[in-house]
Design a protein around this motif. Structure first.
Motif, mmCIF file in Angstrom:
data_model
loop_
_atom_site.group_PDB
_atom_site.id
_atom_site.type_symbol
_atom_site.label_atom_id
_atom_site.label_comp_id
_atom_site.label_asym_id
_atom_site.label_seq_id
_atom_site.Cartn_x
_atom_site.Cartn_y
_atom_site.Cartn_z
ATOM 1 N N ALA B 236 -69.467 72.423 65.518
ATOM 2 C CA ALA B 236 -69.323 73.839 65.400
ATOM 3 C C ALA B 236 -69.662 74.222 66.933
ATOM 4 C CB ALA B 236 -69.827 74.250 64.260
ATOM 5 N N SER B 237 -70.378 73.688 67.477
ATOM 6 C CA SER B 237 -71.024 74.216 68.385
ATOM 7 C C SER B 237 -69.959 74.288 69.749
ATOM 8 C CB SER B 237 -71.825 73.550 69.032
ATOM 9 O OG SER B 237 -73.122 74.366 68.702
ATOM 10 N N GLU B 238 -69.162 72.677 69.122
ATOM 11 C CA GLU B 238 -68.001 72.658 70.595
ATOM 12 C C GLU B 238 -67.061 73.584 70.024
ATOM 13 O OE1 GLU B 238 -65.023 69.349 71.843
ATOM 14 O OE2 GLU B 238 -66.867 68.524 70.964
ATOM 15 N N ALA B 239 -66.518 73.780 68.980
ATOM 16 C CA ALA B 239 -65.799 74.410 68.506
ATOM 17 C C ALA B 239 -65.569 76.566 68.463
ATOM 18 C CB ALA B 239 -65.470 74.927 67.116
ATOM 19 N N LYS B 240 -66.721 76.601 68.986
ATOM 20 C CA LYS B 240 -67.352 78.015 69.296
ATOM 21 C C LYS B 240 -67.613 78.039 70.170
ATOM 22 C CE LYS B 240 -71.570 78.429 67.435
ATOM 23 N NZ LYS B 240 -72.600 79.214 67.361
ATOM 24 N N ALA B 241 -67.877 76.887 71.466
ATOM 25 C CA ALA B 241 -67.916 77.750 72.776
ATOM 26 C C ALA B 241 -66.103 77.157 73.564
ATOM 27 C CB ALA B 241 -68.523 76.343 73.600
ATOM 28 N N ASP B 242 -65.458 76.496 72.361
ATOM 29 C CA ASP B 242 -64.604 76.753 72.821
ATOM 30 C C ASP B 242 -62.952 77.927 72.388
ATOM 31 O OD1 ASP B 242 -61.725 75.364 74.328
ATOM 32 O OD2 ASP B 242 -60.435 74.607 72.022
ATOM 33 N N MET B 243 -63.708 78.603 71.539
ATOM 34 C CA MET B 243 -62.911 79.009 70.960
ATOM 35 C C MET B 243 -63.238 80.135 71.470
ATOM 36 S SD MET B 243 -60.747 77.952 68.540
ATOM 37 C CE MET B 243 -59.984 79.195 68.072
ATOM 38 N N ALA B 244 -64.695 81.133 72.382
ATOM 39 C CA ALA B 244 -65.219 82.048 72.254
ATOM 40 C C ALA B 244 -63.809 82.239 73.069
ATOM 41 C CB ALA B 244 -65.855 82.179 72.570
ATOM 42 N N PRO B 245 -63.752 81.886 74.354
ATOM 43 C CA PRO B 245 -62.862 82.291 75.709
ATOM 44 C C PRO B 245 -61.284 81.977 75.459
ATOM 45 C CG PRO B 245 -63.600 79.647 76.256
ATOM 46 C CD PRO B 245 -64.739 80.533 75.383
ATOM 47 N N ARG B 246 -60.563 81.678 74.580
ATOM 48 C CA ARG B 246 -59.522 81.723 73.874
ATOM 49 C C ARG B 246 -58.810 83.011 72.895
ATOM 50 N NH1 ARG B 246 -56.710 76.984 74.950
ATOM 51 N NH2 ARG B 246 -57.740 75.053 75.183
ATOM 52 N N LEU B 247 -60.100 82.985 72.654
ATOM 53 C CA LEU B 247 -59.732 84.411 71.340
ATOM 54 C C LEU B 247 -60.308 85.699 72.633
ATOM 55 C CD1 LEU B 247 -62.098 83.573 68.372
ATOM 56 C CD2 LEU B 247 -60.066 84.072 68.572
ATOM 57 N N ALA B 248 -60.592 85.664 73.253
ATOM 58 C CA ALA B 248 -61.069 86.867 74.900
ATOM 59 C C ALA B 248 -59.967 86.593 75.294
ATOM 60 C CB ALA B 248 -62.088 86.371 75.830
ATOM 61 N N GLU B 249 -59.125 85.959 75.596
ATOM 62 C CA GLU B 249 -57.775 85.813 76.147
ATOM 63 C C GLU B 249 -56.576 86.319 75.232
ATOM 64 O OE1 GLU B 249 -55.364 82.264 78.100
ATOM 65 O OE2 GLU B 249 -57.347 81.971 78.654
ATOM 66 N N LEU B 250 -57.156 85.549 73.778
ATOM 67 C CA LEU B 250 -55.604 86.584 73.139
ATOM 68 C C LEU B 250 -55.810 87.703 73.382
ATOM 69 C CD1 LEU B 250 -53.410 85.724 70.731
ATOM 70 C CD2 LEU B 250 -55.254 85.575 68.951
ATOM 71 N N LYS B 251 -57.265 88.767 72.739
ATOM 72 C CA LYS B 251 -57.501 89.889 72.770
ATOM 73 C C LYS B 251 -56.987 90.487 74.373
ATOM 74 C CE LYS B 251 -60.809 89.329 69.570
ATOM 75 N NZ LYS B 251 -62.108 89.217 69.190
ATOM 76 N N TRP B 540 -66.672 79.058 59.733
ATOM 77 C CA TRP B 540 -67.592 78.357 60.559
ATOM 78 C C TRP B 540 -68.883 78.523 60.406
ATOM 79 C CZ3 TRP B 540 -63.851 77.395 64.725
ATOM 80 C CH2 TRP B 540 -62.286 76.782 64.313
ATOM 81 N N LEU B 541 -69.515 79.956 61.016
ATOM 82 C CA LEU B 541 -70.863 79.727 61.106
ATOM 83 C C LEU B 541 -71.349 80.073 60.129
ATOM 84 C CD1 LEU B 541 -69.756 83.633 63.676
ATOM 85 C CD2 LEU B 541 -70.415 81.180 63.571
ATOM 86 N N ASP B 542 -70.632 80.407 58.897
ATOM 87 C CA ASP B 542 -72.194 80.748 56.887
ATOM 88 C C ASP B 542 -71.888 78.831 57.409
ATOM 89 O OD1 ASP B 542 -71.859 83.127 57.010
ATOM 90 O OD2 ASP B 542 -69.654 82.759 55.661
#
Lengths: 167, 587
Positions: B236-251, B540-542
């Motif tokens: 879950a931590s890895e997913a969060k770390a990977d997804m956060a910049p990707r989502l920022a890039e997507l936005k 995932w956070l839940d």
């Protein structure tokens, strides 16, 4: 016509068969090798200074010059194999560094190859030419002279001029 | 003997050889001219003219006068021309078929000069850049927003794809690991069993040992589940770390794409992006040609393919060189002074060791121009070298030009846009290198005190013309690439950005509405993936929170309760032992 007249004049002349044969042989060497070279000068000297038949020389020169179209790649290859031979390297290097060697241009594959090839061929050409001339004079000369074409040639102005020059 | 020798023949021999020698000498100039013209024409692919050739025997030398080399690309002008070329040649090496020029002087070299009559071209020139530029100015219909979105390599599309792929990967892992986690009942069961073990009052050590054994087995079970919880938490931590910049890039992607694509709506993007090339490219190309002209000299030396050479050699034979004391290459110019005339100013370049067999001499060809203050520039320095061998060319060059005064230079003369540089100062520096025939390098040209005149005939070219007319300084950066003989030059400057900004301020109603549509469609592209990903990430956070709670509960079960039981019993047994010992000792 001119060449044919020359040949007939030479064959019917009093020149010895050897004179005619030498003309063929030297013309063959001159024709097969590149014109610009020290060897050409030497051949020219021999042909003019010694009593070599000029007509057969010129005819053979023309004939064998034409043959170079076919023979050049072979003769060039022959020269190349000799020049790149490691056993002969010392000799070629010595020749290359001498003024005489530079003048001979034997470090050119075609010059060396064609000269060697024609020199190897020379004795055979000489003997064969001599035999052919003798055989012609004995067996064919009278028959050929009776041919209408030959009679026409003999009556031509060019033949008359050659005849005059030869006397 | 007399029968063998022909004395008249001796005279004939001298007459014949004398005649041959005389013919050679009389026609030597003609033959040298013929050979030079033939060689140069086969190299340049276009007509070559030499007005006159003279030779001297002592020292042996040749002088060519009035040399003109037709430009195969523009046959009405000369690629290069020279007033006079004088070469002092060593005679002895000529016997070895080696041309060794001790001193070469070329004067009055000029490039791109008009010819009196059009020269013949034997090899087709490449399509001129002008044709490509003309196309760029042709007015095109504005493309639809969908076409733009389809053709353009969008960051948004890429970001959506990458985010979805990453989300898919993490989602699968997390779902798999979440399914393996212990259920609430299992955790409750562990709790009860732990309590049962810890709350029992053990009468003797045997009971305690048995309970310990039971607890250890329970502990192993709990540990396994703990490992599963930890693995889930890590994923879950890895997913969060990977997804956060990707989502920022997507936005951020739609905004970036919009900034890039608005130029397409505002005008012809190709024309705007290439405006530096269009306006300054041709002159920059000419300038580079001057600067890199040394390589033009090197290129023909490699031009003849080895295949062609082999075919010729098979028929005409070849010259084989053996070690000689001088170890000379087949062609060598020991020193050359080449004087190039440009705008009535003469620039002298000094060359050393020009050859195509550098391995033989063991050093490269060097060239140098060091021109101090002239009426045209403040200083010009150029240094370079090149080394040719079987593997190709290796070369280096650098130049530094300061304060070249420019005036009345026609930059572009086209139907839709014309531009003239009325006045300006040019400073340029750069370096280029060649390795195995591939050229690479960079250069910059700083134009200052600019005064440009420009006119345009349509909306786009009018804006370009106005922007050009307003320029006072401009720095053009160039990248030099390509191969030897086929130079590829690309130029860029901030002029393109300036133009885009100007064009965006002059949008028509249709263009504005298309821009709005573009923005909307770009944002729509990310709405779906972003919404879905956001909701899944909430889940995932839940899961992570639940896992965190379970993990701490298990940890507390494992650590605190078991330790206290063991410690209490240990103390109890120790006290009992002490009491027994006291009784025995003091009673």
């Amino acid at each position: 016509m001119q060449l044919l007249a020359k040949l007939l004049k030479a064959l019917n002349s009093d020149d010895s068969p050897w004179q005619l044969a030498f003309g063929v042989m030297l013309g063959m060497i001159m024709g097969l090798t590149p014109f610009w070279g020290l060897h050409s000068l030497l051949i020219l000297f021999i042909v003019l200074f010694l009593r070599v038949n000029l007509s057969t020389f010129l005819l053979a020169y023309a004939l064998f010059s034409g043959l170079t179209l076919l023979l050049n790649p072979f003769m060039s290859g022959m020269g190349e194999s000799l020049l790149v031979s490691t056993d002969l390297n010392a000799m070629w290097t010595g020749l290359y560094n001498s003024t005489f060697g530079q003048l001979t241009q034997f470090y050119h594959t075609l010059t060396l190859g064609s000269l060697l090839f024609s020199l190897m061929l020379a004795p055979f050409i000489l003997v064969i030419s001599k035999i052919l001339v003798v055989q012609y004079r004995v067996r064919f000369m009278q028959w050929v002279n009776k041919l209408k074409l030959v009679q026409f040639l003999k009556g031509s102005r060019i033949y008359q001029i050659y005849q005059t020059l030869g006397e | 003997m007399q029968k063998l020798i022909r004395w008249q023949g001796l005279i004939a021999f001298f007459v014949v050889t004398g005649l041959i020698a005389a013919i050679i000498i009389v026609f030597l100039d003609f033959w040298i001219k013929l050979a030079a013209v033939k060689t140069l024409e086969s190299t340049t692919g276009a007509e070559v003219n030499i007005a006159q050739v003279n030779h001297t025997f002592s020292p042996f030398g040749v002088t060519f006068t009035g040399i003109q080399l037709t430009d195969p690309a523009t046959p009405t002008q000369n690629q290069a021309q020279a007033d006079e070329v004088t070469a002092k040649i060593e005679l002895a090496p000529l016997l070895l078929r080696k041309v060794i020029i001790n001193d070469l002087t070329i004067s009055g070299v000029q490039f791109a000069q008009p010819r009196e009559s059009e020269g013949a071209v034997y090899r087709t020139a490449k399509a001129a850049i002008k044709e490509e530029l003309q196309e760029a100015f042709d007015p095109k219909n504005l493309p639809s927003v969908d076409e733009i979105l389809e053709k353009s390599p969008l960051k948004t599309t890429r970001a959506v794809e990458e985010t979805q792929a990453a989300y898919q990967k993490h989602s699968e892992i997390l779902k798999e690991r979440y399914a393996q986690l212990p259920s609430k009942d299992a955790l409750e069961n562990y709790k009860k069993r732990v309590e049962a073990i810890t709350n029992t009052d053990y009468k003797n050590p045997l009971e305690l040992a048995k309970a310990k054994e039971e607890f250890d087995a329970l502990r192993e079970e709990i540990k396994e589940d703990k490992a599963k919880l930890t693995a889930f938490k890590d994923a879950a931590s890895e997913a969060k770390a990977d997804m956060a910049p990707r989502l920022a890039e997507l936005k951020a992607a739609p905004g970036e794409d919009y900034a890039q694509l608005q130029a397409v709506i505002a005008g012809d993007q190709g024309a705007i992006q290439d405006v530096t090339t269009m306006v300054f490219g041709e002159k920059a190309g000419e300038f580079s040609h001057y600067v890199l002209s040394a390589y033009d000299l090197a290129a023909p030396m490699l031009a003849k393919s080895k295949e062609e050479q082999a075919e010729e050699e098979a028929y005409n034979g070849r010259w084989i060189a053996f070690d000689d004391t001088a170890a000379l290459p087949d062609f060598l110019v020991r020193k050359a002074d080449i004087s190039v005339t440009w705008r009535s100013e003469s620039v002298l370049s000094v060359w050393r060791d020009i050859t195509n067999q550098h391995d033989k001499i063991g050093r490269p060809t060097t060239f140098k121009v060091d021109s101090s203050v002239s009426s045209l520039w403040q200083s010009l320095q150029l240094n370079g070298d090149f080394y040719l061998n079987d593997t190709g060319v290796k070369a280096n060059q650098d130049w530094n030009l300061r304060g070249l005064a420019l005036s009345d230079i026609s930059l572009l003369e086209q139907e839709k846009l014309s531009s003239t540089l009325l006045k300006g100062l040019l400073s340029s520096s750069g370096k280029a290198s060649i390795n195995k025939n591939v050229i690479s390098g960079t250069g910059n040209a700083a134009l200052s005190q600019l005064n440009l005149a420009a006119t345009g005939s349509n909306n786009l070219t009018q804006v370009i013309a106005e922007t050009l007319a307003g320029l006072s300084n401009l720095t053009i950066n160039s990248d030099i690439g390509g191969t030897l003989g086929d130079l590829d030059l690309s130029v860029s400057s901030d002029l393109d950005k300036q133009l885009t900004a100007v064009m965006l301020n002059n949008l028509t109603g249709e263009q504005s509405s298309k821009l709005g549509e573009l923005k909307q469609k770009l944002n729509a592209k990310i709405e779906g993936p972003l919404g879905a990903t956001d909701s899944e990430m909430d889940q995932w956070l839940d899961w992570e929170k639940v896992a965190d709670g379970d993990l701490s509960s298990i940890q507390s079960m494992l650590d605190s309760k078991l330790n206290s039981v063991v410690d209490n019993k240990k103390d109890e047994l120790t006290d009992k032992l002490k009491d027994k010992l006291k009784g025995k000792l003091f009673n």
